[in-house]
Write an enzyme that holds these catalytic residues in place. Structure first.
Site, PDB file in Angstrom:
ATOM      1  N   THR A 274       7.214   5.700  -1.564  1.00 37.27           N
ATOM      2  CA  THR A 274       6.133   6.450  -0.917  1.00 37.27           C
ATOM      3  C   THR A 274       5.460   5.584   0.138  1.00 37.27           C
ATOM      4  O   THR A 274       5.233   6.016   1.277  1.00 37.27           O
ATOM      5  CB  THR A 274       5.074   6.846  -1.981  1.00 37.27           C
ATOM      6  OG1 THR A 274       5.708   7.606  -3.000  1.00 37.27           O
ATOM      7  CG2 THR A 274       3.933   7.629  -1.369  1.00 37.27           C
ATOM      8  N   CYS A 275       5.113   4.366  -0.250  1.00 41.77           N
ATOM      9  CA  CYS A 275       4.314   3.480   0.598  1.00 41.77           C
ATOM     10  C   CYS A 275       4.945   3.301   1.983  1.00 41.77           C
ATOM     11  O   CYS A 275       4.310   3.537   3.002  1.00 41.77           O
ATOM     12  CB  CYS A 275       4.183   2.140  -0.117  1.00 41.77           C
ATOM     13  SG  CYS A 275       3.364   0.899   0.854  1.00 41.77           S
TER      14      CYS A 275
ATOM     15  N   HIS B 276     -16.929 -19.208  13.334  1.00 46.99           N
ATOM     16  CA  HIS B 276     -17.841 -18.411  14.165  1.00 46.99           C
ATOM     17  C   HIS B 276     -17.160 -18.103  15.495  1.00 46.99           C
ATOM     18  O   HIS B 276     -16.487 -18.974  16.040  1.00 46.99           O
ATOM     19  CB  HIS B 276     -19.116 -19.213  14.419  1.00 46.99           C
ATOM     20  CG  HIS B 276     -20.092 -18.499  15.302  1.00 46.99           C
ATOM     21  ND1 HIS B 276     -20.842 -17.435  14.848  1.00 46.99           N
ATOM     22  CD2 HIS B 276     -20.418 -18.686  16.601  1.00 46.99           C
ATOM     23  CE1 HIS B 276     -21.597 -17.004  15.832  1.00 46.99           C
ATOM     24  NE2 HIS B 276     -21.364 -17.732  16.907  1.00 46.99           N
TER      25      HIS B 276
ATOM     26  N   ALA C 151      -0.257   0.218  -3.695  1.00 47.01           N
ATOM     27  CA  ALA C 151       1.020  -0.479  -3.521  1.00 47.01           C
ATOM     28  C   ALA C 151       0.954  -1.916  -4.028  1.00 47.01           C
ATOM     29  O   ALA C 151       1.881  -2.401  -4.688  1.00 47.01           O
ATOM     30  CB  ALA C 151       1.401  -0.460  -2.045  1.00 47.01           C
TER      31      ALA C 151
ATOM     32  N   GLY D  52      -5.133  14.594  -4.582  1.00 47.03           N
ATOM     33  CA  GLY D  52      -4.718  13.567  -5.539  1.00 47.03           C
ATOM     34  C   GLY D  52      -3.208  13.469  -5.649  1.00 47.03           C
ATOM     35  O   GLY D  52      -2.476  14.233  -5.000  1.00 47.03           O
TER      36      GLY D  52
HETATM   37  P1  FAD Z   1       6.588   4.903  -5.091  1.00 44.14           P
HETATM   38  O1  FAD Z   1       6.248   4.181  -3.861  1.00 44.14           O
HETATM   39  O2  FAD Z   1       6.140   6.314  -5.227  1.00 44.14           O
HETATM   40  O3  FAD Z   1       8.159   4.810  -5.231  1.00 44.14           O
HETATM   41  C1  FAD Z   1       8.867   5.445  -6.247  1.00 44.14           C
HETATM   42  C2  FAD Z   1      10.307   5.611  -5.802  1.00 44.14           C
HETATM   43  O4  FAD Z   1      11.068   6.020  -6.916  1.00 44.14           O
HETATM   44  C3  FAD Z   1      10.508   6.677  -4.734  1.00 44.14           C
HETATM   45  O5  FAD Z   1      11.170   6.120  -3.632  1.00 44.14           O
HETATM   46  C4  FAD Z   1      11.357   7.749  -5.405  1.00 44.14           C
HETATM   47  O6  FAD Z   1      12.319   8.340  -4.537  1.00 44.14           O
HETATM   48  C5  FAD Z   1      12.063   6.943  -6.481  1.00 44.14           C
HETATM   49  N1  FAD Z   1      12.445   7.726  -7.667  1.00 44.14           N
HETATM   50  C6  FAD Z   1      11.624   8.438  -8.488  1.00 44.14           C
HETATM   51  N2  FAD Z   1      12.330   8.963  -9.498  1.00 44.14           N
HETATM   52  C7  FAD Z   1      13.622   8.570  -9.327  1.00 44.14           C
HETATM   53  C8  FAD Z   1      14.820   8.792 -10.055  1.00 44.14           C
HETATM   54  N3  FAD Z   1      14.824   9.477 -11.205  1.00 44.14           N
HETATM   55  N4  FAD Z   1      15.963   8.252  -9.565  1.00 44.14           N
HETATM   56  C9  FAD Z   1      15.971   7.528  -8.418  1.00 44.14           C
HETATM   57  N5  FAD Z   1      14.871   7.289  -7.702  1.00 44.14           N
HETATM   58  C10 FAD Z   1      13.701   7.792  -8.145  1.00 44.14           C
HETATM   59  N6  FAD Z   1      -1.516   2.305  -1.187  1.00 44.14           N
HETATM   60  C11 FAD Z   1      -2.061   1.151  -0.740  1.00 44.14           C
HETATM   61  O7  FAD Z   1      -2.088   0.164  -1.481  1.00 44.14           O
HETATM   62  N7  FAD Z   1      -2.578   1.065   0.540  1.00 44.14           N
HETATM   63  C12 FAD Z   1      -2.581   2.120   1.383  1.00 44.14           C
HETATM   64  O8  FAD Z   1      -3.049   2.008   2.526  1.00 44.14           O
HETATM   65  C13 FAD Z   1      -2.016   3.339   0.946  1.00 44.14           C
HETATM   66  N8  FAD Z   1      -1.966   4.411   1.767  1.00 44.14           N
HETATM   67  C14 FAD Z   1      -1.368   5.557   1.332  1.00 44.14           C
HETATM   68  C15 FAD Z   1      -1.316   6.637   2.206  1.00 44.14           C
HETATM   69  C16 FAD Z   1      -0.714   7.818   1.802  1.00 44.14           C
HETATM   70  C17 FAD Z   1      -0.654   8.973   2.765  1.00 44.14           C
HETATM   71  C18 FAD Z   1      -0.134   7.903   0.500  1.00 44.14           C
HETATM   72  C19 FAD Z   1       0.550   9.163   0.057  1.00 44.14           C
HETATM   73  C20 FAD Z   1      -0.166   6.830  -0.376  1.00 44.14           C
HETATM   74  C21 FAD Z   1      -0.795   5.646   0.025  1.00 44.14           C
HETATM   75  N9  FAD Z   1      -0.891   4.545  -0.825  1.00 44.14           N
HETATM   76  C22 FAD Z   1      -1.474   3.386  -0.382  1.00 44.14           C
HETATM   77  C23 FAD Z   1      -0.380   4.587  -2.213  1.00 44.14           C
HETATM   78  C24 FAD Z   1       0.978   3.880  -2.323  1.00 44.14           C
HETATM   79  O9  FAD Z   1       1.886   4.509  -1.468  1.00 44.14           O
HETATM   80  C25 FAD Z   1       1.479   3.912  -3.767  1.00 44.14           C
HETATM   81  O10 FAD Z   1       0.497   3.364  -4.618  1.00 44.14           O
HETATM   82  C26 FAD Z   1       2.757   3.113  -3.933  1.00 44.14           C
HETATM   83  O11 FAD Z   1       3.782   3.592  -3.096  1.00 44.14           O
HETATM   84  C27 FAD Z   1       3.231   3.157  -5.393  1.00 44.14           C
HETATM   85  O12 FAD Z   1       4.402   2.414  -5.527  1.00 44.14           O
HETATM   86  P2  FAD Z   1       5.454   2.716  -6.695  1.00 44.14           P
HETATM   87  O13 FAD Z   1       6.499   1.653  -6.571  1.00 44.14           O
HETATM   88  O14 FAD Z   1       4.750   2.851  -7.988  1.00 44.14           O
HETATM   89  O15 FAD Z   1       6.058   4.165  -6.388  1.00 44.14           O
END
Ligand code: FAD
Length: 464
Positions: free
Chosen positions: A42-43, A443, A320, A272
């Site tokens: 997602t990130c 500064h 992230a 959310g």
């Molecule tokens: P994710 O990044 O969601 O990755 C999970 C991955 O698992 C995905 O690629 C998915 O395809 C894969 N997956 C899931 N199930 C399966 C399966 N069964 N088989 C194979 N693949 C699978 N966070 C920050 O810290 N700073 C920010 O500025 C920020 N801005 C954001 C802006 C937006 C618009 C959004 C939507 C989110 C933002 N976030 C930000 C939040 C951040 O993106 C998430 O907290 C972070 O990506 C979570 O990481 P993760 O590894 O837990 O999961």
């Protein structure tokens, strides 16, 4: 059907999963990572990175528009700018794809095998992956679930047509004339502000009595003021009820039970995110849950032996850098290192205008622990902030009254996101007010506001 085996299998290549896999590979662990989409999760693909690219482009455009209006005090005169959103998005996509390739390259360099496809548990040690070339079965000694999160959909506003999530908002090729944003949290406001700067007429609909409700009102005041300056209308205590029959307006119910209509070409729903716990066989392994999230202990172990979970699928804060820190820790635990979650603070940044940073305890949380000292330094008294036309905001430090241990730090102001590093470090190192006050800050920088806030809490601020 092909079968492979490995020591560590990581499901999901978001910031949690890919960091874990890279670190595991560096530690010599035989690791496989499975990802359905593009590396980075997602990130990288539809979250942090593309949103910050859009926010940057919008900021630049707004600055130029402001200069063209002739109202700027810098003495710069230019003609009115225009924006080609499709070109902006193509630039943003270029950054995303460079980073996709970067993550893929780092995984390869660490000796991690990547399997593309959707993974489903068969049992606690076996996963089947539906790949382009058929089913791949993977047996692993240890499995890490890092499946992340997805946008929450409202029953009254299902995604499709004019109703979009942050993912579609980050792929629009034209600036909508009228944009309604449902949900005044950080994602809704970051994107709402960006589109307002690009020229959209934005209305934010928030069910709670104020936007950014997870932060204290003093901290969010400069953001609320700026929303008004940007012409963004904010309806609080208002509920989105659905689309009008012609699908060109959002129906809302306000506090007094009055029904209203907001004309909108696009309705962005940012109410959310929910953990991705469906579709990958959670029922096969029957893990303990906390609400919708997978329950984990201080080593990110789930209730089943040999299965770890990290990142958004394990709960708040869904950020992230939390996922990355958990991923790095799990790799080291799997390699036999003695590690557990001992972090004091997970800083959070809201890339609104102005930006918000929080690290450690909020004022309310700190007060609940006993008597505290508070030092607040206004950026209006900071020379660097003045030179950047960013005087609206402050840095605030909270510390224990008895031994001056810093408990929490917050800031609001233009560009204060970069101060999050200093805030996190101070909390992690167990700094006292005297430590911060006694550190020479360069500064002129906005960072001096941090030192001055500590001095203020000690009753000896110099510049206010
Ligand atoms: P994710 O990044 O969601 O990755 C999970 C991955 O698992 C995905 O690629 C998915 O395809 C894969 N997956 C899931 N199930 C399966 C399966 N069964 N088989 C194979 N693949 C699978 N966070 C920050 O810290 N700073 C920010 O500025 C920020 N801005 C954001 C802006 C937006 C618009 C959004 C939507 C989110 C933002 N976030 C930000 C939040 C951040 O993106 C998430 O907290 C972070 O990506 C979570 O990481 P993760 O590894 O837990 O999961």
């Amino acid at each position: 059907m092909k079968e492979i085996s490995c020591k560590l299998l990581v499901i999901g290549a978001g910031p949690g999963g890919y960091v874990c896999a890279i670190r595991a590979g560096q530690l010599g662990i035989d690791t496989v990572i499975v990802e359905f989409g593009r590396p980075g999760g997602t990130c990288l693909n539809v979250g942090c990175i593309p949103s910050k690219a859009l926010i940057h482009a919008a900021e630049e455009f707004e600055k130029l528009s402001h200069m063209a209006s002739g109202k700027n005090p810098l003495g710069i005169a230019i003609a009115a700018p225009s924006v080609d959103l499709a070109a902006t998005m193509a630039w943003k996509d270029g950054i995303v794809s460079r980073l996709n390739n970067g993550v893929a390259g780092l995984l390869k360099k660490a000796g991690v095998k990547t399997v593309h496809g959707w993974a489903t548990f068969r049992d606690g040690k076996t996963v089947a992956v539906d790949t382009e070339i058929g089913m791949q079965v993977i047996r692993a000694e240890t499995v890490l679930i890092a499946t992340g999160s997805a946008p929450v959909e409202l029953l009254s506003l299902p995604f499709g047509g004019p109703v979009i999530s942050s993912t579609e908002a980050l792929a629009l090729s034209e600036v909508p004339e009228r944009l309604a944003v449902v949900g005044g949290g950080y994602i809704g406001l970051e994107l709402g502000i960006a589109f307002a700067k690009l020229g959209a007429k934005v209305t934010v609909v928030e069910a709670l009595p104020r936007v950014l409700a997870q932060y204290d009102a003093e901290l969010t005041r400069p953001v609320v003021k700026r929303l008004a300056e940007l012409g963004i209308e904010v309806l609080v205590n208002a509920k989105a009820k659905g689309l009008s029959t012609k699908r060109d307006a959002l129906l809302v119910e306000t506090n007094g039970g009055k029904n209203g209509k907001i004309a909108a070409d696009k309705v962005l729903v940012t109410v959310g995110r929910k953990p991705v716990t469906e579709g990958w066989g959670l029922e096969q392994i029957d893990l303990d849950m906390v609400g919708p999230f997978i329950r984990i202990d201080d080593q990110c172990r789930s209730s089943m032996r040999g299965i770890f979970a990290i990142g958004d699928v394990t709960g708040e804060p869904m950020l992230a850098h939390r996922a990355m820190a958990q991923g790095e820790m799990v790799a080291e635990i799997v390699a036999g290192h003695r590690r557990s979650w001992d972090r004091r603070a997970i800083p959070a940044v809201c890339f609104t205008d102005p930006e918000l940073v929080t690290a450690g305890l909020s004022p309310e949380e700190a007060k609940a622990r006993g008597e505290i000292k508070v030092g607040l330094f206004p950026l209006a008294a900071n020379g660097r902030a003045m030179t950047k036309l960013g005087e609206d905001g402050f840095v605030r430090v909270l510390a224990r009254a008895d031994n001056h241990l810093v408990l929490g730090i917050q800031a609001v102001g233009q560009g204060v996101s970069e101060l999050s590093t200093a805030f996190g470090l101070a909390l992690e190192m167990g700094a006292t007010l005297e430590d911060i006050a006694g550190t020479i800050h360069a500064h002129p920088t906005q960072g001096e506001g941090f030192q001055e806030a500590a001095l203020k809490a000690l009753g000896r601020a110099v510049h206010v």
